[in-house]
Scaffold this motif. Structure first.
Motif, short mmCIF file in Angstrom:
data_model
loop_
_atom_site.label_atom_id
_atom_site.label_comp_id
_atom_site.label_asym_id
_atom_site.label_seq_id
_atom_site.Cartn_x
_atom_site.Cartn_y
_atom_site.Cartn_z
N SER A 20 -13.66 -26.20 46.15
CA SER A 20 -14.51 -27.01 47.01
C SER A 20 -15.77 -26.25 47.41
CB SER A 20 -13.70 -27.42 48.24
OG SER A 20 -14.55 -27.65 49.32
N VAL A 21 -16.92 -26.85 47.14
CA VAL A 21 -18.20 -26.24 47.51
C VAL A 21 -18.28 -26.09 49.02
CG1 VAL A 21 -20.69 -26.47 47.36
CG2 VAL A 21 -19.26 -27.36 45.52
N VAL A 22 -17.86 -27.15 49.71
CA VAL A 22 -17.91 -27.16 51.18
C VAL A 22 -17.14 -25.95 51.73
CG1 VAL A 22 -17.13 -28.42 53.21
CG2 VAL A 22 -18.20 -29.64 51.32
N PHE A 23 -15.97 -25.69 51.12
CA PHE A 23 -15.17 -24.57 51.59
C PHE A 23 -15.94 -23.25 51.44
CE2 PHE A 23 -12.36 -21.06 50.24
CZ PHE A 23 -11.74 -20.83 51.45
N TRP A 24 -16.61 -23.07 50.32
CA TRP A 24 -17.30 -21.79 50.11
C TRP A 24 -18.51 -21.64 51.03
CZ3 TRP A 24 -14.81 -17.95 48.50
CH2 TRP A 24 -13.76 -18.12 47.60
N ILE A 25 -19.20 -22.75 51.30
CA ILE A 25 -20.31 -22.67 52.27
C ILE A 25 -19.76 -22.21 53.62
CG2 ILE A 25 -22.03 -24.00 53.55
CD1 ILE A 25 -22.25 -25.84 51.12
N SER A 26 -18.67 -22.84 54.07
CA SER A 26 -18.14 -22.47 55.37
C SER A 26 -17.60 -21.05 55.34
CB SER A 26 -17.07 -23.46 55.82
OG SER A 26 -15.88 -23.26 55.11
N LEU B 209 -24.79 -23.37 63.64
CA LEU B 209 -24.24 -22.98 62.34
C LEU B 209 -22.78 -22.57 62.46
CD1 LEU B 209 -27.15 -21.04 60.60
CD2 LEU B 209 -26.14 -23.22 59.92
N THR B 210 -22.43 -21.91 63.56
CA THR B 210 -21.04 -21.50 63.75
C THR B 210 -20.14 -22.73 63.90
OG1 THR B 210 -21.80 -19.51 64.85
CG2 THR B 210 -19.50 -20.11 65.17
N VAL B 211 -20.59 -23.68 64.75
CA VAL B 211 -19.81 -24.91 64.92
C VAL B 211 -19.69 -25.62 63.57
CG1 VAL B 211 -19.71 -27.14 66.08
CG2 VAL B 211 -20.54 -25.14 67.32
N LEU B 212 -20.82 -25.70 62.86
CA LEU B 212 -20.84 -26.35 61.55
C LEU B 212 -19.84 -25.71 60.59
CD1 LEU B 212 -22.33 -28.39 59.61
CD2 LEU B 212 -23.75 -26.45 58.93
N ALA B 213 -19.81 -24.37 60.60
CA ALA B 213 -18.91 -23.66 59.68
C ALA B 213 -17.46 -24.07 59.91
CB ALA B 213 -19.07 -22.15 59.85
N PHE B 214 -17.06 -24.15 61.19
CA PHE B 214 -15.67 -24.52 61.47
C PHE B 214 -15.40 -25.98 61.10
CE2 PHE B 214 -15.85 -20.72 64.22
CZ PHE B 214 -14.75 -20.06 63.70
N ILE B 215 -16.38 -26.84 61.38
CA ILE B 215 -16.17 -28.26 61.04
C ILE B 215 -16.06 -28.43 59.53
CG2 ILE B 215 -17.27 -30.52 61.05
CD1 ILE B 215 -18.27 -29.88 63.85
N LEU B 216 -16.92 -27.73 58.79
CA LEU B 216 -16.85 -27.81 57.33
C LEU B 216 -15.51 -27.30 56.81
CD1 LEU B 216 -20.38 -26.62 56.13
CD2 LEU B 216 -19.46 -28.94 56.11
N LEU B 217 -15.06 -26.19 57.39
CA LEU B 217 -13.77 -25.64 56.96
C LEU B 217 -12.66 -26.66 57.23
CD1 LEU B 217 -12.19 -23.20 55.89
CD2 LEU B 217 -11.90 -22.45 58.26
N GLY B 218 -12.71 -27.28 58.42
CA GLY B 218 -11.71 -28.29 58.75
C GLY B 218 -11.77 -29.46 57.79
N ASP B 219 -12.98 -29.92 57.47
CA ASP B 219 -13.15 -31.04 56.53
C ASP B 219 -12.58 -30.70 55.17
OD1 ASP B 219 -14.27 -32.87 58.15
OD2 ASP B 219 -16.28 -32.83 57.26
N ALA B 220 -12.93 -29.50 54.69
CA ALA B 220 -12.47 -29.10 53.36
C ALA B 220 -10.95 -29.00 53.34
CB ALA B 220 -13.09 -27.76 52.96
#
Lengths: 308, 308, 328
Positions: A35-41, A284-295
């Motif tokens: 998952s790309v999203v996972f690697w971004i986060s 960005l920190t909040v975003l990282a956790f949300i992306l990780l959760g989504d992935a």
């Protein structure tokens, strides 16, 4: 990718994994790595971890305090430059150093909050869902009552009345008021799991309550619980910043992204960098956790190939 | 339907008692000296101490304290400000402004959130879908007070399209910016939830039945699809009223809107805890009542709940 | 057979999957004459429901797509028909009832509303007339106290009653063709018989053609005039029920018939067809049935047999159709 008939999917999945059973979490990890999203986060979270664990490597703590002579009032509100990458604030402190060292309290609150609320929620939800009957009735009413007190409003009351400043006050607020979603989630997965055939079979074979709960029912809640915990972690980081912004969390001489933004509000129009850098890092920190959760949610969802 | 409403009203009573008790408990029964907390660590003034003791009946046993406080609540007694004004009066004076702001935000959130959500789901993978997914992710990650400053700066100061602070221009002009910021986060969730819920509904059998009946596309979408998809959205909207109430504290403070939130924002900073507790209690009660309304609406949307 | 009302020719439907396109219906042909009942008989996954949805034009596209073939109704080609015209046929001329009546009904609309909707949309009736017409349809399918139950919701009905509601909805406008996709599979045995009787009566009264999709040989024998036995998206055998059941010319059909327990001769072991039906993504080469077939030869895995006539109106897809036919 997104469209598969259920029949075909079974067979295809079987071929793809070479018929080696890996379990739900193994499958999820397999998907997650693609998952790309996972690697971004993951990349974002790597930097967050650096800031939290070894901020000294990235910036000098001295530059954050006027007590140590790190900040000079004569340097007040300088625009970003080679010397001060993110500029300086009203006291003449280096915004870059403040931003790096301001990560720890926010993230600490998020981590502690997520761990505590998930643990409380898991226990309440498991007990309510497993025993049912009057125990569930009582616990569910208690959950309703806590649900009636919004986190931010309840937190304002608690922090106004408690003399417990710093991150511990905010952690206390989360522990008292933040566990409701986890409890509801675990309760519903427990009720689902309790009526599953394999649970009934295990019970018929004489498995005790403890064994049923921890071997057969709780594992079902791990996936969704993990997702909720990661997403709450992100949300709690923002909650800490909000309370600190309102003057109810971290108080001077302590600082966090929230207090930096609060301090910056009066000078925002003349020196936007004082607000934008901590705000950007926070987002960005909040975003990282949300992306990780989504992935994680996508890869744990057994229906993921339908791609909703 | 009548019996359903009566049942919901009866369920409301324990939640009301429980939640007010919880607020009282959080302020007065947690470790620490409530008087020190309520005076925000300022040197205790004996007259004020006596006032607090009397106002909250601190000399009585805890349960009696609560019952007296509850009696006060039911007769509209929320305590007094430092200057001797009744908190209930302050609330009554300022609440219309907050209500106007919150209602505007709610309208934005419902209309845009559901509208864009439907659009994104119908044209899945299209431009609107991808833009809204990316946009909502950004909005979810940015804490509301950061968004407030950014929006205020860009649209209020730089572009000068709308008044950056105050309500001098009246409704709707002065309310557009703050209402948008207040609505932003919830709007993002409503959009995502509507989209996801609608996509799930599309795959249900009765949607195929609707097509087999030869119904026109619009009727299938609005009457058969959306009605079912709105059930989780309405659940969210109920819980979300809490976010609007909490968000109002921050937004009204930043945009200088003279509502309950701004008073709270100021009182928190002044350490006027009696006012804080009183106002929050009033907001929570309003929240509970609105949630009751949403519950009834929910029963209207989903007959399965109604006949439970 | 008279001139066909509905004619399906060489229909192919494929689904997009992660591993490319997979054929679910692979060259299916059959025809239904006015007033007659054609059964599509087969195990689950044989493509019969997909074929039914293709006829109704309610396939989920994507992932599904009709890749070839033709579906003619009253001489009009339905494949590629503009949605607006197709829509006016659905419910009006072509109708379909489903296996799981609970999930086929909208949970948040009253059953009366859902039936009346047919008249409101297709007949442009006002609220009152639509209600009256819907009540008539409910009475027609023998829903007791129809007027009192008009405003009730699907979850308040029993399984059999729900299926009656779907039937009322779908026969409301007297369609020419009614497709029944496993209409009784989800019901209790006693209720099954009632629903099948109801369908048979309505078919007689309305002169509707029925396409019955089923895996139940007994139901098919009772109700159908003609039968198409399906396997892996193809017709294996086609003919009148009498021909196919008494003089089967296909080893797969024979296998199915032999695996039915007979009440007359209890005891003994039931013969079963070994193996499982193939998934659409891995259909065997040659004759799709050959890995499970007792008669299979080299030839069967090398090339696929065609559907050929073994008698007038009796077709079989097997290299050894003649031998199987004369085998009894």
């Amino acid at each position: 990718m997104s469209d598969t008939t259920p029949d075909a999917e079974l067979v295809l999945a079987g071929e793809e994994i070479g018929d080696v059973p890996r379990g739900l979490l193994g499958d999820a990890w397999y998907d997650l790595r693609r998952s790309v999203v996972f690697w971004i986060s993951a990349v974002l979270l790597f930097f967050v971890a650096l800031m939290v664990l070894v901020p000294g490597l990235l910036a000098d703590i001295e530059l954050t305090s006027s007590l140590t002579g790190g900040c000079q009032l004569s340097d007040s509100l300088q625009a970003p430059s080679a010397e001060h990458w993110f500029g300086t604030d009203r006291q003449g402190c280096d915004v870059y150093a403040l931003t790096i060292h301001g990560a720890r309290p926010s993230v600490m609150v998020g981590v502690l909050g997520a761990v505590i609320t998930t643990a409380i929620g898991a226990v309440v939800g498991l007990v309510a869902g497993f025993y049912g009957g009057w125990i569930d009735g009582v616990l569910s009413r208690i959950v309703d009552i806590f649900y009636g007190l919004p986190l931010l409003l309840g937190g304002i009351v608690m922090l106004s009345a408690l003399s417990l400043p710093g991150i511990w006050g905010v952690v206390a607020v989360l522990a008292v008021l933040g566990w409701v979603p986890a409890a509801r989630l675990v309760r519903s997965t427990t009720i689902e799991g309790r009526s599953q055939e394999y649970t009934l079979a295990a019970r018929a074979l004489g498995a005790g309550n403890g064994r049923l709960m921890f071997r057969h029912i709780l594992p079902n809640a791990i996936g969704p619980g993990l997702v909720l915990a990661v997403i709450s972690l992100g949300a709690f980081v923002a909650v800490e910043a909000t309370f600190s912004f309102l003057g109810l969390g971290i108080r001077p001489p302590g600082f966090s992204w929230g207090t930096m933004i609060s301090d910056a509000q009066s000078v925002f129009f003349q020196a936007p960098w004082t607000l934008l850098f901590p705000a950007g890092f926070l987002s960005l920190t909040v975003l990282a956790f949300i992306l990780l959760g989504d992935a994680a949610r996508d890869s744990l969802d057994p229906r993921r190939q339908q791609g909703a | 339907m009548g019996r359903f409403i009566v049942r919901r009203l009866l369920q409301f009573i324990p939640v009301f008692l429980g939640t007010t008790f919880l607020i009282y408990f959080l302020v007065f029964a947690l470790p620490g000296d409530p008087i020190a907390g309520l005076t925000a660590g300022k040197p205790a003034n004996p007259a004020f101490e006596a006032y607090i003791t009397e106002q909250y009946h601190l000399d009585d046993p805890f349960l009696v304290q609560y019952l007296k406080y509850l009696g006060g609540l039911l007769t509209g007694d929320l305590g007094q400000t430092f200057s001797g004004q009744s908190v209930a009066e302050v609330f009554a004076e300022r609440f219309p402004v907050t209500l106007q702001l919150a209602a505007t935000a709610f309208l934005i959130e419902v209309v845009l959130g559901i509208g864009l959500g439907v659009w994104a789901a119908r044209r899945r993978g299209g431009i609107v879908d991808n833009l809204s997914l990316a946009g909502t992710l950004i909005v979810i990650s940015i804490p509301v007070f950061v968004l407030a400053y950014v929006v205020q700066y860009i649209f209020g100061v730089k572009l000068g399209w709308l008044p950056p602070t105050g309500i001098a221009k009246g409704w709707p002009v002065s309310y557009i910016l703050p209402a948008f910021v207040l609505a932003a986060l919830s709007l993002a969730y409503v959009l995502r939830l509507t989209r996801q819920s609608l996509l799930e509904t599309f795959s249900l059998d009765f949607m195929r039945t609707a097509r087999a009946k030869g119904l026109p596309g619009g009727r299938i979408l609005w009457r058969h699809g959306l009605r079912n998809s709105l059930i989780p959205v309405v659940t969210f909207l109920g819980a979300d009223l809490a976010a609007l109430m909490g968000g109002a504290v921050v937004i009204e403070g930043i945009f200088n809107i003279p509502g309950v939130g701004q008073q709270l924002y100021a009182s928190i900073r002044l350490g006027e805890a009696v006012v804080v507790v009183g106002l929050v209690t009033a907001l929570v009660i309003i929240y509970l009542i609105m949630n009751l309304v949403v519950d009834v609406l929910y029963g209207y949307l989903d007959p399965r709940i109604r006949y439970e | 057979m008279g001139s066909p009302l509905l004619e399906v020719k060489d229909l192919r439907v494929s689904f997009a999957t992660r591993e490319g396109r997979v054929e679910a219906v692979n060259g299916l042909s059959f025809a239904v004459a006015p007033g007659r009942t054609m059964a599509l008989l087969g195990e689950s996954g044989s493509g019969k429901s997909v074929a039914a949805q293709a006829i109704m034009g309610v396939l989920d596209t994507p992932p599904a797509r009709i890749t070839a073939g033709s579906i003619r109704f009253e001489g009009q080609e339905l494949v590629g028909l503009p949605e607006k015209q197709y829509r006016s046929l659905r419910g009006e001329k072509l109708a379909m009832i489903f296996q799981d009546a609970l999930s086929a009904l909208n949970p948040v609309l009253s059953v009366g509303t859902q039936i009346a909707e047919m008249f409101r949309v297709h007949r442009d009736l006002g609220r009152k007339q639509a209600r009256a017409a819907a009540l008539e349809a409910m009475a027609e399918v023998r829903i007791p106290a129809a007027a009192a139950r008009f405003d009730d919701f699907p979850h308040q009905f029993s399984g059999g009653m729900r299926q009656r509601i779907i039937i009322a909805m779908m026969i409301a406008l007297s369609p020419k063709v009614l497709i029944a996709d496993e209409p009784t599979t989800a019901l209790d045995v006693t209720v099954q018989a009632q629903i099948m009787e109801l369908l048979a009566r309505l078919q007689r009264e309305l002169g509707t053609s029925l396409i019955l999709i089923s895996h139940d040989l007994g139901v098919v024998a009772d109700v159908a005039d003609d039968v198409t036995v399906m396997y892996a998206g193809r017709a294996m055998e086609q003919g009148t029920v009498a021909d196919v059941y008494r003089r089967s010319a296909n080893p797969y059909t024979r296998g199915l018939l032999e695996s039915v327990p007979s009440l007359q001769a209890p005891g003994g072991r039931l013969p079963v067809i070994p193996g499982r039906p193939p998934s659409p993504s891995s259909t065997p080469t040659g004759c799709a049935f050959h890995p499970r077939c007792a008669l299979a030869q080299q030839r069967c895995s090398d090339s696929a047999p065609a559907l050929v006539a073994v008698a007038p109106e009796h077709l079989s897809r097997c290299w050894f159709a003649e031998e199987v036919l004369s085998g009894d």
